[in-house]
Every structure is written in C-alpha cells, then in structure tokens.
Design a protein around this motif. Structure first.
Motif, PDB file in Angstrom:
ATOM      1  N   VAL A  21      17.150   1.254   3.166  1.00 16.42           N
ATOM      2  CA  VAL A  21      17.018   2.661   2.788  1.00 16.42           C
ATOM      3  C   VAL A  21      15.543   3.020   2.628  1.00 16.42           C
ATOM      4  O   VAL A  21      14.837   2.443   1.799  1.00 16.42           O
ATOM      5  N   ASP A  22      15.091   3.982   3.448  1.00 20.63           N
ATOM      6  CA  ASP A  22      13.750   4.536   3.278  1.00 20.63           C
ATOM      7  C   ASP A  22      13.860   5.644   2.232  1.00 20.63           C
ATOM      8  O   ASP A  22      14.352   6.733   2.521  1.00 20.63           O
ATOM      9  N   GLY A  23      13.397   5.321   1.031  1.00 20.48           N
ATOM     10  CA  GLY A  23      13.496   6.295  -0.057  1.00 20.48           C
ATOM     11  C   GLY A  23      12.132   6.619  -0.627  1.00 20.48           C
ATOM     12  O   GLY A  23      11.954   6.700  -1.842  1.00 20.48           O
ATOM     13  N   ALA A  24      11.157   6.816   0.246  1.00 21.23           N
ATOM     14  CA  ALA A  24       9.752   6.974  -0.153  1.00 21.23           C
ATOM     15  C   ALA A  24       9.605   7.845  -1.396  1.00 21.23           C
ATOM     16  O   ALA A  24       9.022   7.439  -2.392  1.00 21.23           O
ATOM     17  N   PHE A  25      10.160   9.053  -1.329  1.00 23.56           N
ATOM     18  CA  PHE A  25      10.085   9.906  -2.526  1.00 23.56           C
ATOM     19  C   PHE A  25      11.462  10.162  -3.125  1.00 23.56           C
ATOM     20  O   PHE A  25      11.590  10.480  -4.295  1.00 23.56           O
ATOM     21  N   GLY A  26      12.517   9.957  -2.301  1.00 21.01           N
ATOM     22  CA  GLY A  26      13.862  10.319  -2.742  1.00 21.01           C
ATOM     23  C   GLY A  26      14.560   9.267  -3.593  1.00 21.01           C
ATOM     24  O   GLY A  26      15.491   9.589  -4.332  1.00 21.01           O
ATOM     25  N   ALA A  64      14.938  10.124  11.211  1.00 26.14           N
ATOM     26  CA  ALA A  64      14.223   9.012  10.564  1.00 26.14           C
ATOM     27  C   ALA A  64      12.721   9.298  10.568  1.00 26.14           C
ATOM     28  O   ALA A  64      12.199   9.949  11.470  1.00 26.14           O
ATOM     29  N   HIS A  65      12.023   8.825   9.567  1.00 25.16           N
ATOM     30  CA  HIS A  65      10.587   9.055   9.406  1.00 25.16           C
ATOM     31  C   HIS A  65       9.787   8.259  10.445  1.00 25.16           C
ATOM     32  O   HIS A  65      10.192   7.167  10.854  1.00 25.16           O
ATOM     33  N   ALA A  66       8.656   8.808  10.831  1.00 27.14           N
ATOM     34  CA  ALA A  66       7.794   8.172  11.840  1.00 27.14           C
ATOM     35  C   ALA A  66       7.446   6.726  11.472  1.00 27.14           C
ATOM     36  O   ALA A  66       7.330   5.858  12.347  1.00 27.14           O
ATOM     37  N   SER A  67       7.319   6.470  10.177  1.00 25.73           N
ATOM     38  CA  SER A  67       6.910   5.127   9.745  1.00 25.73           C
ATOM     39  C   SER A  67       7.981   4.079  10.054  1.00 25.73           C
ATOM     40  O   SER A  67       7.677   2.893  10.193  1.00 25.73           O
ATOM     41  N   VAL A  68       9.227   4.518  10.175  1.00 25.51           N
ATOM     42  CA  VAL A  68      10.313   3.590  10.517  1.00 25.51           C
ATOM     43  C   VAL A  68      10.096   3.067  11.935  1.00 25.51           C
ATOM     44  O   VAL A  68      10.213   1.865  12.205  1.00 25.51           O
ATOM     45  N   ASN A 116      14.529  13.488   3.130  1.00 28.75           N
ATOM     46  CA  ASN A 116      13.912  13.848   4.401  1.00 28.75           C
ATOM     47  C   ASN A 116      12.594  14.579   4.129  1.00 28.75           C
ATOM     48  O   ASN A 116      12.557  15.471   3.276  1.00 28.75           O
ATOM     49  N   VAL A 117      11.527  14.227   4.845  1.00 30.96           N
ATOM     50  CA  VAL A 117      10.214  14.798   4.544  1.00 30.96           C
ATOM     51  C   VAL A 117      10.158  16.319   4.709  1.00 30.96           C
ATOM     52  O   VAL A 117       9.272  16.958   4.156  1.00 30.96           O
ATOM     53  N   ASN A 118      11.052  16.862   5.496  1.00 37.79           N
ATOM     54  CA  ASN A 118      11.049  18.315   5.650  1.00 37.79           C
ATOM     55  C   ASN A 118      11.963  18.997   4.640  1.00 37.79           C
ATOM     56  O   ASN A 118      11.524  19.830   3.857  1.00 37.79           O
ATOM     57  N   GLY A 157       0.787  -1.220   0.000  1.00 32.26           N
ATOM     58  CA  GLY A 157       0.000   0.000   0.000  1.00 32.26           C
ATOM     59  C   GLY A 157       0.823   1.275   0.000  1.00 32.26           C
ATOM     60  O   GLY A 157       0.423   2.282  -0.565  1.00 32.26           O
ATOM     61  N   GLY A 158       1.973   1.250   0.636  1.00 30.38           N
ATOM     62  CA  GLY A 158       2.792   2.462   0.702  1.00 30.38           C
ATOM     63  C   GLY A 158       4.142   2.149   1.321  1.00 30.38           C
ATOM     64  O   GLY A 158       4.446   0.984   1.628  1.00 30.38           O
ATOM     65  N   THR A 159       4.918   3.195   1.536  1.00 32.06           N
ATOM     66  CA  THR A 159       6.264   3.001   2.064  1.00 32.06           C
ATOM     67  C   THR A 159       6.259   2.477   3.497  1.00 32.06           C
ATOM     68  O   THR A 159       7.148   1.727   3.890  1.00 32.06           O
ATOM     69  N   SER A 160       5.250   2.856   4.282  1.00 28.14           N
ATOM     70  CA  SER A 160       5.201   2.335   5.655  1.00 28.14           C
ATOM     71  C   SER A 160       5.241   0.813   5.641  1.00 28.14           C
ATOM     72  O   SER A 160       6.019   0.196   6.373  1.00 28.14           O
ATOM     73  N   THR A 161       4.404   0.218   4.815  1.00 29.11           N
ATOM     74  CA  THR A 161       4.369  -1.244   4.733  1.00 29.11           C
ATOM     75  C   THR A 161       5.628  -1.784   4.064  1.00 29.11           C
ATOM     76  O   THR A 161       6.150  -2.831   4.450  1.00 29.11           O
ATOM     77  N   ALA A 205      10.062   2.460  -1.257  1.00 27.79           N
ATOM     78  CA  ALA A 205       9.752   3.664  -2.046  1.00 27.79           C
ATOM     79  C   ALA A 205       8.252   3.685  -2.338  1.00 27.79           C
ATOM     80  O   ALA A 205       7.560   2.671  -2.219  1.00 27.79           O
ATOM     81  N   ASP A 206       7.778   4.870  -2.707  1.00 23.54           N
ATOM     82  CA  ASP A 206       6.384   5.025  -3.105  1.00 23.54           C
ATOM     83  C   ASP A 206       6.315   5.385  -4.581  1.00 23.54           C
ATOM     84  O   ASP A 206       6.892   6.395  -4.998  1.00 23.54           O
ATOM     85  N   ALA A 207       5.587   4.586  -5.348  1.00 24.74           N
ATOM     86  CA  ALA A 207       5.344   4.982  -6.736  1.00 24.74           C
ATOM     87  C   ALA A 207       4.296   6.094  -6.772  1.00 24.74           C
ATOM     88  O   ALA A 207       4.245   6.877  -7.711  1.00 24.74           O
ATOM     89  N   HIS A 208       3.472   6.192  -5.696  1.00 20.06           N
ATOM     90  CA  HIS A 208       2.427   7.233  -5.705  1.00 20.06           C
ATOM     91  C   HIS A 208       2.979   8.605  -5.298  1.00 20.06           C
ATOM     92  O   HIS A 208       2.233   9.568  -5.277  1.00 20.06           O
ATOM     93  N   LYS A 209       4.240   8.686  -4.954  1.00 18.63           N
ATOM     94  CA  LYS A 209       4.811  10.007  -4.672  1.00 18.63           C
ATOM     95  C   LYS A 209       5.498  10.534  -5.937  1.00 18.63           C
ATOM     96  O   LYS A 209       4.828  10.854  -6.905  1.00 18.63           O
ATOM     97  N   THR A 210       6.823  10.543  -5.945  1.00 17.06           N
ATOM     98  CA  THR A 210       7.555  11.204  -7.035  1.00 17.06           C
ATOM     99  C   THR A 210       7.215  10.667  -8.431  1.00 17.06           C
ATOM    100  O   THR A 210       7.199  11.419  -9.405  1.00 17.06           O
TER     101      THR A 210
END
Ligand code: PLP
Length: 469
Positions: free
Chosen positions: A265-270, A191-195, A240-242, A147-151, A294-299
């Motif tokens: 590596v958490d690379g959700a959008f990066g 680190a992101h909250a999802s980690v 980084n999300v910020n 579903g997303g990078t968290s998972t 990574a998220d395909a639904h982001k970048t």
C-alpha cells in the motif's frame, strides 16, 4: 594544528556560527507570514550570487557563509511552513520536532547501526512500536526509515519480489532476475509515478504491469481486478495525489490474501487516515496488506526528510536489504540499516519520535481531522465564489477549476505569482485543474478564507489577461 582546525575549534568554543544561525532562523520564523509563499522574481534573481561564485581557494568566514544564506538564500525559499502553501503534498513542520532535529544535527549521529548510534537505534524501535499501533498493524511489523515514500515503496516492493520468488524456490539476491520465474505486478490506473520508478529500479519493469481501471475519483475498481495468485504483487494506494481518494483496501486486500498475493500500500499521505477517528474508515482493511509506505514529512508534519517503510514479514524486508561485511559485527541490537537500502544515514528517528511525542495519539487525530476540515472549508468557499470542485473532498485534497480550461490555467498562473498563496496544477479527467493540498498544522481557518480570496483575485487578473478565451 592547521589553520582551519584552529578556526573550527574556536567556532565550537565561541558558538559564533550557531548563535548567528539561530538569529537568522528566528528572523525567518518571525517573518514567515510576510514572505511571498513562492519567491518573487527578484529573490530568484538574487541567486546569481551563488551561481556566479567560483569554488573559492581560501576558507570563508562563517559569518559570511551564514549571511549569504540568510540574505540571498532565504528569500528564495518556498515559505511552506507559513500555512498558505498548498502545493504538492508538502506538509508543515512541528516546531519541537525541528528543534529536536537541530539538537540531533549537533550530535551528528550515523543511524546505520546500534554500534554507530544507540540512541538512534532505540528511537527507531520506539517509533516502530508506536506507528504499528497507530496504524493498527500486526505485532512484529518491521519499520525502516528512509528519505521518502519513493524509497519506502522501493523497499516494500523489493521485499515483495524476493519473498514471492523465494516461495517459488528462487533466490533473487543471489541469482538476480535472469531466468527467474515471472512476477506479475498489478497497479491501479492512478498509481503514483514513484511506484513505476520503483518497479523500474528493481527490475520488475514499469511497462509490463497490469493496470486495473480506476473510477472517476481515481479509486481502483475491485470488480476489474484480474485473477491473483502467489506470484502476484498488488500495489494499492491510500490517498491519490490529485483527489485524495483511497482504493477500497478491505475488499482488495481480502482477495489478494486469499490468493496468496503480496499487497503493498502506497500511503504516502493517506496512511495517516488510520490515526483519525473520523477518517479511519477510508483505510479499513489496511492491516491485511503485507507492506506499506508512508511519509512522516507529509500529513504527520515531521520535518523533511522522513519516509517510512513498514513490512509485516520482518525477515522478508531484512533479507531484501541484506548487507554483510567483515567490518560490520553481528549484532543482537536493532540495526536500522537492516531495513533500508542505505547504511549511513541521519538519525531520522529523533525528529520522528519528537513529532509523535509532541502530538500524541489525540494530537495526530486532531491534526488529520483539522487538515480535512480546512480542505472542506476551502472547497465550500471556492464553490460559493463560482469555482468548480472536481473531486469528492474525502481527505485533504481539493481539485478546483474555472468555467473554461483557459481560465483555469490563467488563474493558476496569477495565483502562483500572487505571493499570497500557492498551489500546483494538474490535469484531471482530461481537464486542467488547480490542486489544493491542505497539509500543514499552521493553516488556520483565517488562512483558508484569505486564500479563497486570493483565488478570486487571481481569477479577476486572469480575466484581464483575456483568460475568458
Ligand atoms: C508524495 C507521494 C509519493 C512520493 O513520496 P516522496 O516522499 O516524495 O518520495 C508517493 N506516493 C504518493 C501517493 C505521494 O503522495
């Protein structure tokens, strides 16, 4: 035949509901530019229609259902596909990928196994190969669609946990964690909250991690990395999300590999920086890691929801996600559920494949580059109007502040209420900030100019409210 069966059959025959949905969808697309980016109060108020309806006794007419969604539901959507939404890191949606998703919705495939959907299975294999190539990952890298990078992070860390324990002679699947050798977890200060959520879910604990300090941009400081060994998971961040900053992957991955540690590596959008000629330097060394999310639904701008876990140790991921049952036949084909926590799932591979094919290698490059350029344009424009930019704009994120914290908060409030443009808030280095995330293909240079103006107007409204305090 029951009454509802007759009705449903006739809906398939006449295509009535589908035609209506298509009309409403087109109306939505055609008015996206005029919509409030975040719904106005009145639109939210209109949601009482849903809230106040008791579960109906009788079946409803399809036209009534779709009409309610269109008239009361759609005004309360966030107009994130319009090009002036910069909240969180939400992305846009490549049109043909949305169309492919519609088509796949009609197919209603279960992406669990080859047996439940050969086409979903085949497209997953194709995406696995294409994405491994795009990111420059080793041959044989496994992909799971979630579903997303968290998972996805959860999956990568579960593979890490089980594999490290197995190397120490412990079967985590069978015995769980009680009495197991210790696993050390090292994360960056940003680190992101999802980690932490993932660590808690898989029993590694979120409070027993070793936190490596980050620099002013949120990058892990390599000199502060503690001793690593074969019982260590090192969790790095690409984006980084910020600030959009990237941990120095090359140096950190090399240290980890030498010590026999597992790197996720958490690379959700990066992670998508790897696909851009001008930004690939930000993720140099990426391929040395063991797993990635990574998220395909982001970048990439695939439609929601499309998370990706990648793991160089194919068997480790499959072993962590193992499931057997008498009714699940052994298969020589690709069964997507081998690489994910879920069994039944949507055929996400359809829209992921469509998005990748719609862009091609040069298109992904241009998409990523365009987002970064628009972020820079945003930063320059805001700076020219006296706003402060708090981060180095290396990717698609811009952190903005006014001259005082109070003024920043009021300006953000006015901006969010403006309807013209929407971005979220955050706190960076103890200071409130506005977070601009440029992540949709639809954002044009004109949109950016118009939104810079919206910031200026919001600041003026804020002054009127006493925001100078
Ligand atoms: C968005 C994001 C996540 C979480 O991804 P979801 O798809 O929302 O689960 C994790 N890490 C980073 C860096 C993110 O930007």
């Amino acid at each position: 035949m029951r009454e509802f069966q007759k009705q449903f059959k006739s809906q398939i025959e006449t295509k009535g509901p589908f035609e209506l949905a298509r009309r409403y969808a087109y109306a939505y697309m055609d008015t996206i530019g005029e919509r409030n980016v975040f719904p106005a109060e009145q639109a939210i108020e209109g949601l009482r229609l849903f809230r106040e309806e008791a579960f109906p006794d009788k079946p409803a007419d399809p036209a009534a259902i779709l009409n309610m969604l269109h008239t009361a539901g759609s005004p309360a959507t966030v107009a994130q596909t319009g090009g002036r939404y910069f909240g969180f890191v939400n992305g846009g949606a490549v049109p043909v990928a949305v169309a492919a998703k519609w088509l796949a919705d009609v197919w209603d495939q279960n992406g669990a196994t080859y047996m439940t959907s050969p086409i979903a299975s085949e497209l997953e294999s194709v995406c696995e190969g294409w994405l491994s190539g795009l990111f420059g990952l080793p041959q044989g890298t496994a992909l799971g669609l979630v579903g997303g990078t968290s998972t996805a992070t959860l999956c990568g860390l579960a593979a890490a946990r089980n594999d490290l324990l197995l190397r120490m002679g412990w079967d985590a699947n069978g015995k769980g964690l009680f009495g197991a050798p210790e696993i050390r977890v090292i994360v960056g200060g940003q680190a992101h909250a999802s980690v932490f959520k993932a660590l808690a879910l898989i029993g590694l604990g979120k409070d027993r991690v070793c936190v490596v300090p980050a620099d002013s941009q949120g990058r892990m400081i390599p000199e502060r990395l503690p001793r690593l060994d074969h019982s260590t998971v090192l969790i790095l961040q690409a984006g980084n999300v910020n600030t959009g900053a990237f941990d120095p992957l090359e140096e950190l991955c090399s240290a980890a590999t030498q010590a026999g540690a597992w790197v996720h590596v958490d690379g959700a959008f990066g992670l998508w920086a790897a696909a851009s000629r001008t930004r690939a330097h930000l993720v140099r060394g990426l391929e040395k890691a063991d797993s990635w999310s990574a998220d395909a639904h982001k970048t990439l701008n695939a439609p929601y929801d499309c998370g990706i876990v990648l793991c160089r140790h194919r068997n480790a991921l499959a072993a962590a996600m193992q499931a057997t049952g008498a009714y699940i036949p052994p298969s020589s084909h690709r069964d997507g559920m081998q690489f994910t926590p879920e069994m039944s799932r949507r055929a996400r591979s359809v829209e992921l494949w469509a998005t990748l094919k719609a862009l091609g290698r040069t298109g992904v490059d241009a998409l990523v580059e365009g987002l970064c350029q628009r972020a820079q344009q945003f930063a320059r424009g805001l700076q020219d109007h006296g706003f402060r930019i708090l981060n180095e704009v290396v990717f698609n994120q811009v952190l903005v502040a006014c001259e005082t914290p109070a003024r920043t908060r009021w300006t953000l409030q006015a901006l969010q209420a403006s309807g013209t443009c929407w971005c979220g808030g955050t706190v960076w280095n103890d200071e409130p900030a506005m977070r601009v995330s440029v992540c949709s293909w639809a954002t044009s240079t004109t949109d950016v100019d118009c939104c810079v103006q919206a910031f200026v107007e919001a600041r003026a409204v804020a002054s009127g409210k006493g925001g100078t305090a």
